[in-house]
Design a protein around this motif. Sequence first.
Motif, PDB file in Angstrom:
ATOM      1  N   HIS A  16       0.823  -1.204   0.000  1.00 34.61           N
ATOM      2  CA  HIS A  16       0.000   0.000   0.000  1.00 34.61           C
ATOM      3  C   HIS A  16       0.860   1.258   0.000  1.00 34.61           C
ATOM      4  O   HIS A  16       0.579   2.221  -0.724  1.00 34.61           O
ATOM      5  N   ASP A  17       1.898   1.251   0.810  1.00 35.28           N
ATOM      6  CA  ASP A  17       2.747   2.437   0.923  1.00 35.28           C
ATOM      7  C   ASP A  17       3.352   2.802  -0.430  1.00 35.28           C
ATOM      8  O   ASP A  17       3.304   3.953  -0.853  1.00 35.28           O
ATOM      9  N   GLN A  18       3.895   1.806  -1.123  1.00 34.41           N
ATOM     10  CA  GLN A  18       4.507   2.085  -2.420  1.00 34.41           C
ATOM     11  C   GLN A  18       3.466   2.481  -3.453  1.00 34.41           C
ATOM     12  O   GLN A  18       3.709   3.363  -4.292  1.00 34.41           O
ATOM     13  N   ASN A  19       2.302   1.839  -3.410  1.00 33.70           N
ATOM     14  CA  ASN A  19       1.239   2.185  -4.356  1.00 33.70           C
ATOM     15  C   ASN A  19       0.872   3.664  -4.275  1.00 33.70           C
ATOM     16  O   ASN A  19       0.736   4.348  -5.291  1.00 33.70           O
ATOM     17  N   PHE A  20       0.701   4.160  -3.052  1.00 33.45           N
ATOM     18  CA  PHE A  20       0.273   5.549  -2.897  1.00 33.45           C
ATOM     19  C   PHE A  20       1.424   6.524  -3.090  1.00 33.45           C
ATOM     20  O   PHE A  20       1.212   7.655  -3.538  1.00 33.45           O
ATOM     21  N   VAL A 174     -11.483   3.270  -6.577  1.00 33.24           N
ATOM     22  CA  VAL A 174     -11.562   1.818  -6.391  1.00 33.24           C
ATOM     23  C   VAL A 174     -11.270   1.416  -4.952  1.00 33.24           C
ATOM     24  O   VAL A 174     -11.488   0.264  -4.578  1.00 33.24           O
ATOM     25  N   CYS A 175     -10.759   2.348  -4.148  1.00 29.99           N
ATOM     26  CA  CYS A 175     -10.503   2.089  -2.727  1.00 29.99           C
ATOM     27  C   CYS A 175     -11.687   2.501  -1.855  1.00 29.99           C
ATOM     28  O   CYS A 175     -11.673   2.265  -0.640  1.00 29.99           O
ATOM     29  N   HIS A 209      -0.574   2.165 -13.509  1.00 29.97           N
ATOM     30  CA  HIS A 209      -1.697   2.389 -12.607  1.00 29.97           C
ATOM     31  C   HIS A 209      -2.894   1.491 -12.893  1.00 29.97           C
ATOM     32  O   HIS A 209      -3.829   1.457 -12.083  1.00 29.97           O
ATOM     33  N   LEU A 210      -2.865   0.730 -13.983  1.00 30.39           N
ATOM     34  CA  LEU A 210      -3.816  -0.370 -14.105  1.00 30.39           C
ATOM     35  C   LEU A 210      -3.535  -1.401 -13.012  1.00 30.39           C
ATOM     36  O   LEU A 210      -4.453  -2.022 -12.475  1.00 30.39           O
ATOM     37  N   ASP A 211      -2.268  -1.578 -12.679  1.00 27.85           N
ATOM     38  CA  ASP A 211      -1.914  -2.457 -11.558  1.00 27.85           C
ATOM     39  C   ASP A 211      -2.536  -1.939 -10.260  1.00 27.85           C
ATOM     40  O   ASP A 211      -3.028  -2.725  -9.436  1.00 27.85           O
ATOM     41  N   PHE A 212      -2.500  -0.626 -10.054  1.00 27.99           N
ATOM     42  CA  PHE A 212      -3.107  -0.028  -8.857  1.00 27.99           C
ATOM     43  C   PHE A 212      -4.596  -0.363  -8.808  1.00 27.99           C
ATOM     44  O   PHE A 212      -5.116  -0.789  -7.766  1.00 27.99           O
ATOM     45  N   LEU A 213      -5.294  -0.185  -9.930  1.00 29.30           N
ATOM     46  CA  LEU A 213      -6.729  -0.455  -9.959  1.00 29.30           C
ATOM     47  C   LEU A 213      -7.019  -1.917  -9.643  1.00 29.30           C
ATOM     48  O   LEU A 213      -7.939  -2.233  -8.885  1.00 29.30           O
ATOM     49  N   GLU A 214      -6.226  -2.822 -10.214  1.00 27.67           N
ATOM     50  CA  GLU A 214      -6.461  -4.245  -9.997  1.00 27.67           C
ATOM     51  C   GLU A 214      -6.124  -4.664  -8.571  1.00 27.67           C
ATOM     52  O   GLU A 214      -6.684  -5.628  -8.055  1.00 27.67           O
ATOM     53  N   ASP A 215      -5.211  -3.952  -7.927  1.00 26.08           N
ATOM     54  CA  ASP A 215      -4.896  -4.254  -6.530  1.00 26.08           C
ATOM     55  C   ASP A 215      -6.102  -4.028  -5.626  1.00 26.08           C
ATOM     56  O   ASP A 215      -6.300  -4.767  -4.655  1.00 26.08           O
TER      57      ASP A 215
END
Length: 321
Positions: A16-20, A174-175, A209-215
């Motif tokens: 989560h930390d790296q994603n944001f 998505v969160c 950021h498609l990876d972010f959405l899928e996470d």
Amino acid sequence: MSNSPAPPPRRRRINHDQNFKDLVLDFPQAALAFFLPQERITLDDDLIITPIRQETTRRRLRHRTLLLDVPLKVVWRDGSRPPLVVLFEFESRTSRFDPHRLHEYVAREARMEKTLRALAVVIFLHRGKISSSMTLAGDHLPGLTFSWVTWQLGAMDARDQADSPNIIARLTSVCMKRPADALSRVHVYGRAVRGLLTLTFDPGLHRKHLDFLEDYLSLDADEWRLFEQLYDMESKHMGAFRERWLEEGRRQGIAQGIEQGVAQGFAQGEQRLLARLLARKFGPLDDATENRLRNASTDEINRWTDQILIARTLDEVFRLQ
């Protein structure tokens, strides 16, 4: 043949930390506009936004989590406002938040930048009990009051961000909370994908950021089919991304083939790419799956790659025809 139900899909461990961090560093002005509306920073302001140090000095690392998340220095080009330091911190749950540590972060950055214009924004994934200030004082004398801006994404309604012109709002939707039915989930995902594709034109950011959405919102096979029906253009774009990823894998394989033989390098490049896509959707791969990929034919690799988007579980990737 066993009639036992298929195991639930495995998910890779989400950082989560790296994603944001990636989200704010890739779209800093959008992050400021979305998370700091009180400061009236807009998407149209002419700003210079510079990330400043993200680690404390070595002597201060006694606290194992003493790591700044994303501190930004904001400068208005026309000089209409003095520079501002904004520190973003990310936590998945409110119970993990340490306001004393945050105060130390902000005070250190203010001192290093020689300014009193410094703010903190704390972003939580989940809802929980949290304050937005703390006061240090004695019995009779006032002391220090420290405040920060708090966001709980899990308490926000994703539908409110469906048409936002701010890419941070679209991606983080998505969160946020949403109805549990398939149609609602698909619409939240689809509008987030549409925002990503229309609010930035960098293919590298699209892929990232498609990876972010899928996470944070992973569709099952039935929902994917519904997404393809309702969001045809977005679905086709995602198919195009997949082709680019395959081509990247082929190029990597060919480069490796200079030493190992072009054919072998080509096959290994595709195998590594498929392994990466599978791990991203279903989680770390076990030894049996790794061996299966290593021994697969080119036709099998291509067929399994085609089935990733519609498969609900890892077993379905290999079973569907």
